[in-house]
Design a protein around this motif. Structure first.
Motif, PDB file in Angstrom:
ATOM      1  N   ASP A   1      43.371  30.147  20.075  1.00  0.00           N
ATOM      2  CA  ASP A   1      42.466  29.846  21.184  1.00  0.00           C
ATOM      3  C   ASP A   1      41.251  30.360  21.146  1.00  0.00           C
ATOM      4  O   ASP A   1      40.363  30.678  21.892  1.00  0.00           O
ATOM      5  CB  ASP A   1      42.977  30.411  22.493  1.00  0.00           C
ATOM      6  N   GLY A   2      40.585  30.603  19.970  1.00  0.00           N
ATOM      7  CA  GLY A   2      39.148  30.872  19.842  1.00  0.00           C
ATOM      8  C   GLY A   2      39.067  31.352  18.236  1.00  0.00           C
ATOM      9  O   GLY A   2      40.006  31.418  17.511  1.00  0.00           O
ATOM     10  N   LEU A   3      37.792  31.367  17.773  1.00  0.00           N
ATOM     11  CA  LEU A   3      36.519  31.763  18.639  1.00  0.00           C
ATOM     12  C   LEU A   3      35.385  30.952  18.208  1.00  0.00           C
ATOM     13  O   LEU A   3      34.995  30.351  18.855  1.00  0.00           O
ATOM     14  CB  LEU A   3      36.214  33.527  18.438  1.00  0.00           C
ATOM     15  N   LYS A   4      35.111  31.129  16.738  1.00  0.00           N
ATOM     16  CA  LYS A   4      33.887  30.453  16.480  1.00  0.00           C
ATOM     17  C   LYS A   4      33.748  30.062  14.872  1.00  0.00           C
ATOM     18  O   LYS A   4      34.202  30.852  13.969  1.00  0.00           O
ATOM     19  CB  LYS A   4      32.519  31.300  16.747  1.00  0.00           C
ATOM     20  N   THR A   5      33.295  28.951  14.545  1.00  0.00           N
ATOM     21  CA  THR A   5      33.209  28.466  13.337  1.00  0.00           C
ATOM     22  C   THR A   5      31.588  28.566  12.855  1.00  0.00           C
ATOM     23  O   THR A   5      30.835  28.928  13.631  1.00  0.00           O
ATOM     24  CB  THR A   5      33.395  27.013  13.016  1.00  0.00           C
ATOM     25  N   GLY A   6      31.355  28.530  11.568  1.00  0.00           N
ATOM     26  CA  GLY A   6      30.036  28.495  11.251  1.00  0.00           C
ATOM     27  C   GLY A   6      29.802  28.043   9.985  1.00  0.00           C
ATOM     28  O   GLY A   6      30.560  28.370   8.783  1.00  0.00           O
ATOM     29  N   THR A   7      28.777  27.227   9.351  1.00  0.00           N
ATOM     30  CA  THR A   7      28.564  26.678   8.192  1.00  0.00           C
ATOM     31  C   THR A   7      27.135  26.330   7.836  1.00  0.00           C
ATOM     32  O   THR A   7      26.567  25.613   8.732  1.00  0.00           O
ATOM     33  CB  THR A   7      29.201  25.177   7.711  1.00  0.00           C
ATOM     34  N   THR A   8      26.637  26.781   6.751  1.00  0.00           N
ATOM     35  CA  THR A   8      25.310  26.584   6.230  1.00  0.00           C
ATOM     36  C   THR A   8      25.527  26.572   4.859  1.00  0.00           C
ATOM     37  O   THR A   8      26.434  27.163   4.331  1.00  0.00           O
ATOM     38  CB  THR A   8      24.091  27.676   6.837  1.00  0.00           C
ATOM     39  N   ASP A   9      24.570  26.231   4.059  1.00  0.00           N
ATOM     40  CA  ASP A   9      24.294  26.253   2.485  1.00  0.00           C
ATOM     41  C   ASP A   9      24.295  27.620   2.076  1.00  0.00           C
ATOM     42  O   ASP A   9      24.969  27.963   1.149  1.00  0.00           O
ATOM     43  CB  ASP A   9      23.105  25.485   2.117  1.00  0.00           C
ATOM     44  N   PHE A  10      23.630  28.486   2.833  1.00  0.00           N
ATOM     45  CA  PHE A  10      23.527  29.876   2.479  1.00  0.00           C
ATOM     46  C   PHE A  10      24.774  30.689   2.970  1.00  0.00           C
ATOM     47  O   PHE A  10      25.335  31.419   2.160  1.00  0.00           O
ATOM     48  CB  PHE A  10      22.445  30.731   3.152  1.00  0.00           C
ATOM     49  N   ALA A  11      25.381  30.387   3.930  1.00  0.00           N
ATOM     50  CA  ALA A  11      26.534  31.248   4.490  1.00  0.00           C
ATOM     51  C   ALA A  11      27.968  30.707   3.875  1.00  0.00           C
ATOM     52  O   ALA A  11      28.793  31.350   3.705  1.00  0.00           O
ATOM     53  CB  ALA A  11      26.704  31.429   5.763  1.00  0.00           C
ATOM     54  N   GLY A  12      28.044  29.315   3.418  1.00  0.00           N
ATOM     55  CA  GLY A  12      29.190  28.642   3.175  1.00  0.00           C
ATOM     56  C   GLY A  12      29.850  28.565   4.436  1.00  0.00           C
ATOM     57  O   GLY A  12      29.547  28.629   5.489  1.00  0.00           O
ATOM     58  N   ALA A  13      31.206  28.312   4.291  1.00  0.00           N
ATOM     59  CA  ALA A  13      32.129  27.870   5.475  1.00  0.00           C
ATOM     60  C   ALA A  13      32.753  29.158   5.895  1.00  0.00           C
ATOM     61  O   ALA A  13      33.168  29.973   5.259  1.00  0.00           O
ATOM     62  CB  ALA A  13      33.119  26.795   4.826  1.00  0.00           C
TER      63      ALA A  13
END
Length: 439
Positions: free
Chosen positions: A239-251
């Motif tokens: 039920d959560g919480l948050k994804t994130g992806t950038t070239d610098f951070a990766g998946a």
């Protein structure tokens, strides 16, 4: 020879820090959510890119502002030209915000939490702090307040500053900077978000929603957390919480799931992407691996009942009391998340509150019934313990030890008789010791 080769391969196989779980990511952590007990970690203290997992901090600050009455859900935000322009950048995650149109904070929040909408996030930041720069200052101050250690926030969204440059007067930090945190700090933020603002799950658990429904800017928002019910990588209890992806951070992904009252928090950062799999799937595969491991191997067990009396320390001496000692016990049951089959790997440890005792280790009358004199905690026997995210979690794994009865202070006559008895007792002991020395 074959048997020898097989044996050697088994001996030389590198051991994982937590034995039977290995996560294919640059950093990862697995935590039991009610106490913050760390069950697995990999490179969890090193700061690295977090991308849109940043928005958990933006959510925390918004939910806090709403709770404090500084912001209202039905409050309207009128979109300026720069954010409208940004919202139409198809290279960034966004919902379309029409210039000079107004949207409620609730609508913008849902766009941020469900669809990771960046312009909507910046609108929220401006509403709370007056400007993006002021909001970034609030983010770093809140991180310090929450006890985070390895972090730096330069914007409200998690984008690289180069992506923000066209839409703000001046970026905070360097032109190529991004927000960074350690996996431990990301998990701590998630833990505090769940404990301080559990209503966050009401929104983070929404798999699909329509933004600006019935208008030309209507946007069908599918939650980027594909592990929610009804989405591509559905996982029971998620039920959560948050994804994130950038070239610098990766998946990256911070997940949380609950089954039968037991909840876990997972964080994976910069996951390794196997051939033939995309980065979106890879972060969910590693999260699934961690959650399967947690639900299959751990349970919350009551290890000490209420009214438990510590072995070898069932009473405490009392100075100047009508009674010379008082019984002590735990006031509540002590529960702990324990790996199946390891129930006997922990022993109770009693810690006295030295501030309550005199130099002889005694309580001083009067003593109240139920007075706290220390606590009992569980200590791992011959096993590396990874500890807890916060002191609050550590305290949740303790049971207070309290007095069973009250002890009134003895009157002057009783105390005088005891003093006289003690005086003659000392003389008698001295005489008997001397006589024994003659023989």
């Amino acid at each position: 020879m074959m048997v020898f080769m097989m044996a050697m391969s088994m001996v030389q196989k590198p051991a994982n820090a937590q034995g039977d779980l290995d996560v294919n990511a640059k950093a990862a952590i697995l935590v039991e959510a009610s106490t913050g007990k760390i069950l697995y970690e990999k490179n969890s203290d090193t700061a690295q890119g977090i991308a849109s997992m940043t928005k958990m901090m933006s959510e925390y600050l918004l939910l806090e502002a709403v709770e404090d009455g500084k912001v209202k859900w039905d409050q309207k935000y009128t979109v300026p030209g720069n954010l409208s322009e940004m919202s139409h950048n198809t290279g960034l995650s966004n919902v379309s915000l029409r210039e000079e149109d107004s949207y409620t904070i609730k609508e913008l929040y849902e766009a941020m939490a469900i669809y990771s909408a960046n312009a909507a996030t910046m609108a929220i930041a401006e509403t709370i702090a007056g400007s993006e720069a002021n909001f970034v200052k609030m983010m770093n101050e809140k991180a310090k307040e929450l006890g985070l250690k390895e972090y730096k926030f330069v914007n409200s969204t998690g984008l690289n500053n180069r992506d923000l440059q066209p839409y703000v007067d001046q970026v905070v930090g360097g032109p190529e900077e991004e927000n960074v945190m350690s996996a431990n700090d990301v998990a701590t933020l998630a833990y505090r978000l769940l404990h301080d603002h559990p209503e966050v799950l009401e929104t983070s658990s929404i798999p699909k929603k329509v933004f600006a429904e019935g208008t030309v800017d209507e946007t069908h928002m599918d939650n980027w957390n594909w592990m929610l019910k009804g989405l591509l990588r559905e996982y029971e209890g998620m039920d959560g919480l948050k994804t994130g992806t950038t070239d610098f951070a990766g998946a990256n992904f911070t997940g949380t799931a609950e089954r039968d009252g037991l909840r876990f928090i997972t964080v994976v950062m910069n996951v390794d992407v196997p051939p033939g799999e995309n980065s979106y799937d890879a972060r969910f595969s590693e999260t699934r691996k961690m959650l399967d491991y947690a639900f299959n191997n751990y349970s919350m067990e009551e290890v000490l009942p209420a009214d438990y009396k510590v072995k070898g320390q069932k009473t405490l001496s009392v100075e100047k009391g009508k009674e010379k000692e008082v019984q002590i016990k735990t006031d509540v049951p002590l529960s702990m998340v324990i790996k199946n089959g390891e129930e006997d790997q922990y022993k109770p440890k009693f810690v006295l509150d030295k501030k309550k005792l005199n130099d002889d280790g005694e309580l001083t009358a009067p003593v109240k019934e139920g007075e706290k004199v220390g606590y009992v905690m569980l200590e791992a026997k011959g096993k590396k313990d990874l500890g807890y995210l916060t002191d609050k979690g550590t305290n949740a794994s303790k049971a207070s030890v309290v007095t069973v009865d009250s002890v009134e202070k003895a009157n002057w006559f009783v105390l005088s008789m005891r003093a006289v008895g003690g005086f003659f007792g000392d003389i008698w002991n001295s005489i008997t010791s001397t006589v024994k020395g003659w023989f």
